[in-house]
Motif scaffolding. Structure first.
Motif, PDB file in Angstrom:
ATOM      1  N   PRO A 273       6.580  -3.478  -0.111  1.00 14.47           N
ATOM      2  CA  PRO A 273       6.905  -3.316  -1.529  1.00 14.47           C
ATOM      3  C   PRO A 273       8.372  -2.944  -1.711  1.00 14.47           C
ATOM      4  O   PRO A 273       8.979  -2.262  -0.882  1.00 14.47           O
ATOM      5  N   GLY A 274       8.935  -3.377  -2.826  1.00 11.87           N
ATOM      6  CA  GLY A 274      10.319  -3.060  -3.122  1.00 11.87           C
ATOM      7  C   GLY A 274      10.440  -1.821  -3.982  1.00 11.87           C
ATOM      8  O   GLY A 274       9.465  -1.121  -4.264  1.00 11.87           O
ATOM      9  N   SER A 278       9.169   2.118   0.423  1.00 16.91           N
ATOM     10  CA  SER A 278       8.973   2.123   1.876  1.00 16.91           C
ATOM     11  C   SER A 278      10.156   2.822   2.536  1.00 16.91           C
ATOM     12  O   SER A 278      11.297   2.691   2.083  1.00 16.91           O
ATOM     13  N   ILE A 279       9.852   3.573   3.598  1.00 16.59           N
ATOM     14  CA  ILE A 279      10.856   4.330   4.347  1.00 16.59           C
ATOM     15  C   ILE A 279      10.715   3.973   5.823  1.00 16.59           C
ATOM     16  O   ILE A 279       9.603   3.995   6.366  1.00 16.59           O
ATOM     17  N   LEU A 280      11.816   3.640   6.444  1.00 15.87           N
ATOM     18  CA  LEU A 280      11.854   3.383   7.886  1.00 15.87           C
ATOM     19  C   LEU A 280      12.505   4.588   8.559  1.00 15.87           C
ATOM     20  O   LEU A 280      13.674   4.890   8.314  1.00 15.87           O
ATOM     21  N   ALA A 281      11.718   5.281   9.395  1.00 18.08           N
ATOM     22  CA  ALA A 281      12.189   6.519  10.030  1.00 18.08           C
ATOM     23  C   ALA A 281      12.210   6.335  11.538  1.00 18.08           C
ATOM     24  O   ALA A 281      11.145   6.155  12.155  1.00 18.08           O
ATOM     25  N   LEU A 296       4.763   3.374   3.709  1.00 20.71           N
ATOM     26  CA  LEU A 296       4.656   2.380   2.642  1.00 20.71           C
ATOM     27  C   LEU A 296       3.851   2.943   1.483  1.00 20.71           C
ATOM     28  O   LEU A 296       2.896   3.704   1.683  1.00 20.71           O
ATOM     29  N   ARG A 297       4.242   2.514   0.263  1.00 19.02           N
ATOM     30  CA  ARG A 297       3.465   2.799  -0.944  1.00 19.02           C
ATOM     31  C   ARG A 297       3.201   1.500  -1.686  1.00 19.02           C
ATOM     32  O   ARG A 297       4.012   0.583  -1.660  1.00 19.02           O
ATOM     33  N   ARG A 298       2.066   1.464  -2.376  1.00 17.76           N
ATOM     34  CA  ARG A 298       1.701   0.280  -3.122  1.00 17.76           C
ATOM     35  C   ARG A 298       2.632   0.081  -4.314  1.00 17.76           C
ATOM     36  O   ARG A 298       3.238   1.037  -4.814  1.00 17.76           O
ATOM     37  N   PRO A 299       2.707  -1.134  -4.794  1.00 12.45           N
ATOM     38  CA  PRO A 299       3.623  -1.385  -5.931  1.00 12.45           C
ATOM     39  C   PRO A 299       3.279  -0.580  -7.169  1.00 12.45           C
ATOM     40  O   PRO A 299       4.174  -0.231  -7.946  1.00 12.45           O
ATOM     41  N   GLU A 300       1.977  -0.285  -7.411  1.00 10.73           N
ATOM     42  CA  GLU A 300       1.614   0.461  -8.613  1.00 10.73           C
ATOM     43  C   GLU A 300       1.850   1.952  -8.478  1.00 10.73           C
ATOM     44  O   GLU A 300       1.709   2.688  -9.450  1.00 10.73           O
TER      45      GLU A 300
END
Length: 700
Positions: A273-274, A278-281, A296-300
């Protein structure tokens, strides 16, 4: 005080609640009154009672605390009696909630928060306080720290973050993981170690990351299709630069967005999702980057905030350090297991006239090394030495000392020393290893021909003999002093070992614990053996392997504080009718007499088809013995599952197989033995040596 919204709050969730599922807002009912929540009191204050006139309505009375039918705002809590139909799996570590003040609660039912972003019904509600963020980080790190091995730590990270912090997580680890300070060789490979996600709802309003990823069935909790299984981090690539930066980044940043196809595979960036969801750690251990985590989180859902990068950094740091320690612990446990395994016999021998079985149990799964050992050593004359010992302690040092003592016992057994002499030399060896090297040991030699056993003890629990009729007795063996005391004389006793009897040698971990002393445990062991023997009847001894299992079953839960080494020997013996024994004078006529005696014995046993081979081999071996012996030579034939021939003399030098030259007149005797015999060997005795060979009962 200004309160900033935090994007991972779960109102009403108790971190100790075993349900731990995502809590959802109740279904909105039109035109129903809104439930009013009391304002949170500060430290030292008493919450005030709300007045009849509230901002929630024009002149309306406030709803009762038990009224849960009204349309709750974004931070309203579900009814205590409302059935929770959305509990995909437990999440024990969650964040406690404190009720919001009326000023913090939105007046439009929670449909507007920030930049026009709203929450779909049934989604986790976000937290709003910095204190909640700190409590979440503390709870998550405690859960991660509880893990011991690699899988527990990775699972702790996943379960601590989903669904409280993110809707899904992908954890990549280096393959293979470097251990300690070792420098990895080869390219940097990241393997997908674990994924976790919130189960998609059964309706179509919560479609996950994209419609293509809608799971079948809807209860799926693993991201099986998202992410590449293995990726190579090429030097200078976008993924390499992100990992080198160490700090978590939003994937909508140009560098991180370019790294997604390399991490997730071709087209993988389209599944993420944009809008900072989202976080890359990177996961950095003590020395180097060992992996990466993608939140990641959903778009809603609400997007991550800048402060969420700090939370991701804390989670990544604690996880990486825990993984580093888990890898080191795993390597140490592997070394300990290998050391313990190599110190104990991998397979027990199968000597003539006796059957063997053994068991070894460490003190605990986290302390798999110790000083207990057992051994069975074949001796000349079809005898066998039975050894069991216990070095003080449960450390690597104890295991190392045990290995040295076991090797010393094997060497002394090869010299065919009496049991008391073996213990005397073991005592001297223990003193050479150190002043505090203490051990107990029991050394026994069983002779299947004479049906006798000779036992010497060095401070060890006495053995138990189970007779064929079912009677179990504790053998009266002089206890002696432990090995390492020094200056102590050991005494050996010779006892009957009837056919069908079972000798049980064990360490004190089997009979001693916090709940009982040694002699109470020995009596319980004796009773257990007698009761087990009664199950098979007086004429049939219990199966050896099953007997060992039954003995270990006498240990109750939490009743074991020490290692356990167990060695069971079932005495079958060799019948006198299957033994032929002669003395031969060391003279030129001895080989001819040996051939005649062997022929008669084979004829009596019905093995005439072996006469030619046996006469030839006996003649060669007796000739070599007579050539150098000064005392009578012994010749013995044993009929068991094979035919065994033993020739003894008083010369300690062992014969060696060599290739005779064409011009040599001798030197071909052992070559013939090696070609015709099934097995052969030579063993040095205290009074000389024994050369033996075996033949199958069918002619070659």
């Amino acid at each position: 005080m200004t309160e900033y919204p935090i994007s991972f709050e779960r109102p009403g969730a108790d971190p100790a609640d075993p349900r731990g599922a995502v809590l959802h807002t109740p279904t909105q009912v039109p035109d129903a009154p809104m439930a009013a929540l009391p304002a949170q009191a500060r430290a030292g204050e008493t919450p005030s009672t709300p007045s009849t006139a509230t901002p929630c309505g024009k002149g309306k009375e406030p709803a009762s605390s038990a009224d849960t039918t009204g349309p709750g705002p974004e931070h309203s809590q579900p009814s205590a009696v409302e059935p929770d139909t959305h509990r995909p799996r437990p999440v024990p570590e969650s964040v406690p909630d404190r009720p919001d003040t009326e000023q913090d609660r939105p007046q439009s039912g929670g449909t507007e928060r920030r930049k026009g972003q709203g929450l779909a019904p049934g989604q986790p509600t976000p937290m709003r306080r910095d204190g909640d963020r700190l409590r979440f980080v503390g709870a998550a790190t405690r859960r991660i720290a509880r893990g011991i091995d690699l899988d527990e730590i990775v699972m702790g990270l996943c379960r601590a973050t989903v669904p409280t912090f993110s809707d899904a997580i992908l954890v990549y680890l280096r393959d293979p993981l470097p251990v300690g300070d070792e420098r990895p060789t080869g390219p940097l490979l990241l393997r997908l170690r674990r994924t976790d996600r919130i189960p998609a709802e059964r309706d179509t309003e919560s479609a996950g990351f994209s419609p293509a990823l809608q799971p079948e069935p809807a209860e799926l909790t693993e991201l099986d299709s998202l992410g590449a299984e293995l990726c190579e981090v090429r030097p200078g690539s976008a993924l390499a630069e992100v990992l080198r930066g160490v700090r978590p980044v939003f994937t909508d940043a140009p560098a991180a967005h370019a790294a997604l196809p390399e991490l997730l595979g071709a087209g993988g960036e389209s599944l993420v999702p944009g809008g900072q969801r989202s976080i890359l750690a990177p996961l950095r251990g003590r020395r180097r980057v060992i992996g990466a985590a993608l939140f990641l989180r959903r778009p809603e859902r609400l997007a991550f905030e800048a402060d969420d990068l700090l939370v991701a950094a804390q989670l990544a740091t604690h996880s990486a350090l825990g993984i580093d320690k888990a890898v080191l612990y795993g390597r140490e446990a592997y070394i300990a297991d290998e050391l313990q395994r190599t110190m104990l016999p991998e397979h027990l021998p199968r000597p003539t006239g006796v059957r063997l079985a053994s068991r070894y149990l460490p003190a605990a799964e986290t302390a798999r090394v110790g000083g207990d050992w057992y051994d069975a050593i074949p001796l000349p004359g079809s005898r066998v030495a039975l050894v069991v010992g216990d070095v003080m302690g449960h450390s690597m040092t104890s295991a190392a000392i045990m290995g040295q003592l076991r090797t010393t016992a094997q060497t002394l057994a090869g010299l065919d020393l009496p049991p008391q002499e073996v213990l005397h030399h073991l005592d001297e060896q223990a003193q050479r290893l150190g002043t505090d090297r203490m051990a107990t040991c029991l050394y026994a030699v069983y002779d299947p021909v004479s049906h006798r056993i000779t036992i010497a003890n060095a401070g060890h629990p006495p053995p138990v003999l189970l007779h064929l009729g079912g009677r179990a007795e504790v053998l009266r063996v002089p206890p002696g002093a432990p090995i390492g005391v020094g200056g102590v004389d050991f005494e050996a006793v010779e006892l009957d070992a009837p056919a069908g009897a079972t000798l049980l040698l064990y360490t004190d971990g089997l009979v001693e614990s916090r709940l009982r002393d040694v002699w109470t445990g020995i009596e319980q062991l004796r009773e257990k053996l007698a009761a087990t023997a009664q199950l098979t009847g007086p004429d049939h001894p219990p199966p050896l392997e099953a007997l060992c299992d039954e003995v270990l079953d006498m240990l109750g839960p939490g009743d074991r504080d020490d290692d356990i080494a167990l060695l069971a020997a079932r005495f079958d013996g060799i019948a006198p009718s299957d033994v032929a024994y002669w003395f031969l004078e060391p003279e030129d006529a001895a080989p001819g007499r040996a051939r005649r005696l062997a022929r008669r014995a084979l004829s009596r046993w019905g093995l005439e088809e072996l006469s030619d081979s046996v006469e030839l081999l006996v003649s060669e071996v007796v000739t070599n013995a007579v050539r150098y012996a000064s005392r009578p030579v012994t010749l013995r034939l044993l009929r068991t599952d094979v035919l065994r021939c033993e020739v003894g003399d008083d010369v300690p030098q062992l014969p060696r197989l060599r290739q005779a030259r064409a011009t040599d007149e001798g030197g071909r005797g052992l070559y013939l033995v090696n070609r015709l015999a099934r097995r052969w060997g030579a063993t040095r005795l205290s009074t000389g040596k024994v050369v033996w060979f075996e033949l199958s009962k069918t002619a070659p």
